[in-house]
Design an enzyme around this catalytic site. Sequence first.
Site, PDB file in Angstrom:
ATOM      1  N   ASP A  97      32.838  33.687  36.543  1.00  0.00           N
ATOM      2  CA  ASP A  97      32.425  32.797  35.450  1.00  0.00           C
ATOM      3  C   ASP A  97      32.751  31.348  35.838  1.00  0.00           C
ATOM      4  O   ASP A  97      33.429  31.102  36.836  1.00  0.00           O
ATOM      5  CB  ASP A  97      33.128  33.201  34.126  1.00  0.00           C
ATOM      6  CG  ASP A  97      34.656  33.036  34.181  1.00  0.00           C
ATOM      7  OD1 ASP A  97      35.380  34.021  33.986  1.00  0.00           O
ATOM      8  OD2 ASP A  97      35.120  31.898  34.454  1.00  0.00           O
ATOM      9  N   HIS A 112      34.780  35.485  45.115  1.00  0.00           N
ATOM     10  CA  HIS A 112      33.878  36.610  44.843  1.00  0.00           C
ATOM     11  C   HIS A 112      32.501  36.145  44.382  1.00  0.00           C
ATOM     12  O   HIS A 112      31.726  36.949  43.841  1.00  0.00           O
ATOM     13  CB  HIS A 112      34.506  37.536  43.787  1.00  0.00           C
ATOM     14  CG  HIS A 112      35.668  38.323  44.327  1.00  0.00           C
ATOM     15  ND1 HIS A 112      36.547  38.996  43.510  1.00  0.00           N
ATOM     16  CD2 HIS A 112      36.095  38.536  45.597  1.00  0.00           C
ATOM     17  CE1 HIS A 112      37.470  39.609  44.256  1.00  0.00           C
ATOM     18  NE2 HIS A 112      37.219  39.330  45.524  1.00  0.00           N
ATOM     19  N   GLY A 180      46.772  36.845  35.817  1.00  0.00           N
ATOM     20  CA  GLY A 180      45.766  37.736  35.224  1.00  0.00           C
ATOM     21  C   GLY A 180      44.961  38.540  36.212  1.00  0.00           C
ATOM     22  O   GLY A 180      43.729  38.606  36.107  1.00  0.00           O
TER      23      GLY A 180
HETATM   24  N1  APR Z   1      46.345  36.672  30.199  1.00  0.00           N
HETATM   25  C1  APR Z   1      46.708  37.014  31.459  1.00  0.00           C
HETATM   26  N2  APR Z   1      46.413  38.203  32.037  1.00  0.00           N
HETATM   27  C2  APR Z   1      45.720  39.094  31.281  1.00  0.00           C
HETATM   28  C3  APR Z   1      45.301  38.816  29.954  1.00  0.00           C
HETATM   29  C4  APR Z   1      45.644  37.539  29.421  1.00  0.00           C
HETATM   30  N3  APR Z   1      45.299  37.187  28.160  1.00  0.00           N
HETATM   31  N4  APR Z   1      44.640  39.913  29.477  1.00  0.00           N
HETATM   32  C5  APR Z   1      44.640  40.833  30.476  1.00  0.00           C
HETATM   33  N5  APR Z   1      45.304  40.350  31.543  1.00  0.00           N
HETATM   34  C6  APR Z   1      45.549  40.996  32.842  1.00  0.00           C
HETATM   35  C7  APR Z   1      45.644  42.500  32.782  1.00  0.00           C
HETATM   36  O1  APR Z   1      46.965  42.901  32.503  1.00  0.00           O
HETATM   37  C8  APR Z   1      45.225  42.885  34.214  1.00  0.00           C
HETATM   38  O2  APR Z   1      46.368  42.966  35.042  1.00  0.00           O
HETATM   39  O3  APR Z   1      44.439  40.725  33.665  1.00  0.00           O
HETATM   40  C9  APR Z   1      44.361  41.738  34.672  1.00  0.00           C
HETATM   41  C10 APR Z   1      42.901  42.110  34.854  1.00  0.00           C
HETATM   42  O4  APR Z   1      42.821  43.048  35.903  1.00  0.00           O
HETATM   43  P1  APR Z   1      41.373  43.533  36.383  1.00  0.00           P
HETATM   44  O5  APR Z   1      40.564  43.901  35.194  1.00  0.00           O
HETATM   45  O6  APR Z   1      41.592  44.544  37.466  1.00  0.00           O
HETATM   46  O7  APR Z   1      40.697  42.218  36.994  1.00  0.00           O
HETATM   47  P2  APR Z   1      40.939  41.559  38.416  1.00  0.00           P
HETATM   48  O8  APR Z   1      42.323  41.849  38.921  1.00  0.00           O
HETATM   49  O9  APR Z   1      40.540  40.137  38.314  1.00  0.00           O
HETATM   50  O10 APR Z   1      39.871  42.351  39.358  1.00  0.00           O
HETATM   51  C11 APR Z   1      39.777  41.916  40.694  1.00  0.00           C
HETATM   52  O11 APR Z   1      37.988  43.496  41.050  1.00  0.00           O
HETATM   53  O12 APR Z   1      36.119  44.510  40.235  1.00  0.00           O
HETATM   54  C12 APR Z   1      36.566  43.546  41.103  1.00  0.00           C
HETATM   55  O13 APR Z   1      35.393  41.640  41.817  1.00  0.00           O
HETATM   56  C13 APR Z   1      36.049  42.185  40.712  1.00  0.00           C
HETATM   57  O14 APR Z   1      37.172  40.045  40.856  1.00  0.00           O
HETATM   58  C14 APR Z   1      37.303  41.387  40.407  1.00  0.00           C
HETATM   59  C15 APR Z   1      38.372  42.137  41.176  1.00  0.00           C
END
Ligand code: APR
Length: 234
Positions: A97, A112, A180
């Site tokens: 985003d 990404h 996050g």
């Molecule tokens: N503030 C901070 N962290 C948060 C919040 C918040 N308000 N809400 C949720 N989280 C945390 C969750 O606890 C979790 O650890 O954000 C994290 C999201 O994890 P994922 O959904 O696995 O996302 P991400 O780690 O960015 O994924 C990495 O995976 O699917 C691929 O390319 C995609 O870039 C992505 C990559």
Amino acid sequence: MIQIASSDRVFILTGAGISAESGIPTFRGPGGLWRNHRVEEVASPIAWRRDPRFVWEFYSMRRRLAAAAKPNDGHIALAELEKRLQDRLFLCTQNVDSLHERAGAQRVIHMHGELFKSRCDSCDRPPFPDDRTYEPPAPVPCCECGGQIRPHICWFGEMPYRLDEIANALDRCSIFIAIGTSGVVEPAANFVAHTRGRARSYYVGPEEPANIAAFNECFSGKAGDLLPSLFQLE
Ligand code: APR
């Protein structure tokens, strides 16, 4: 608090969690995108070859969600930090985003890819800004070369972008902060280990990431709540 001295160089890695408070779903948490969609059907080169219209339907939905979202206090705090640190901050995001930019950040490294860019899957025409949605029955957009226009997103099995710049920034940083991200997707999940012995490392988020053992300190909570008062600059 995270103390930042005038000699410190800061590497920040953000994940889907920093956009959660803006209403954009994460991937693996409750209501996460990978709870309702299969990666192999919407986010891989095989998926694209098999059914490009279905892939565009997924990314069109993500474009609509992201376009309707607003930057939250977490994005704004990082844009403020960039203003104060200038080139001593390397802001790398796994997110596609544009909320860091819409909060005012000027130099964001999207490892990404970017949701609001598209590119040709055949020729080397550079990625171009594109906020259109392509949902059935709309056809898959085509390039003048005859190739198909795809989202400018790094899919599973593809190489993330700007890894050389990222490696250089990891070598030079004295503070590493991940915000996050669940710490399960490489190579981003390994960035913190790369800085061991050279940088103080911090994690910010409501749950422990899979790679929590690699961090020196963890701030438990939401990015929008913690980031505005987390940094103390010398
Ligand atoms: N503030 C901070 N962290 C948060 C919040 C918040 N308000 N809400 C949720 N989280 C945390 C969750 O606890 C979790 O650890 O954000 C994290 C999201 O994890 P994922 O959904 O696995 O996302 P991400 O780690 O960015 O994924 C990495 O995976 O699917 C691929 O390319 C995609 O870039 C992505 C990559």
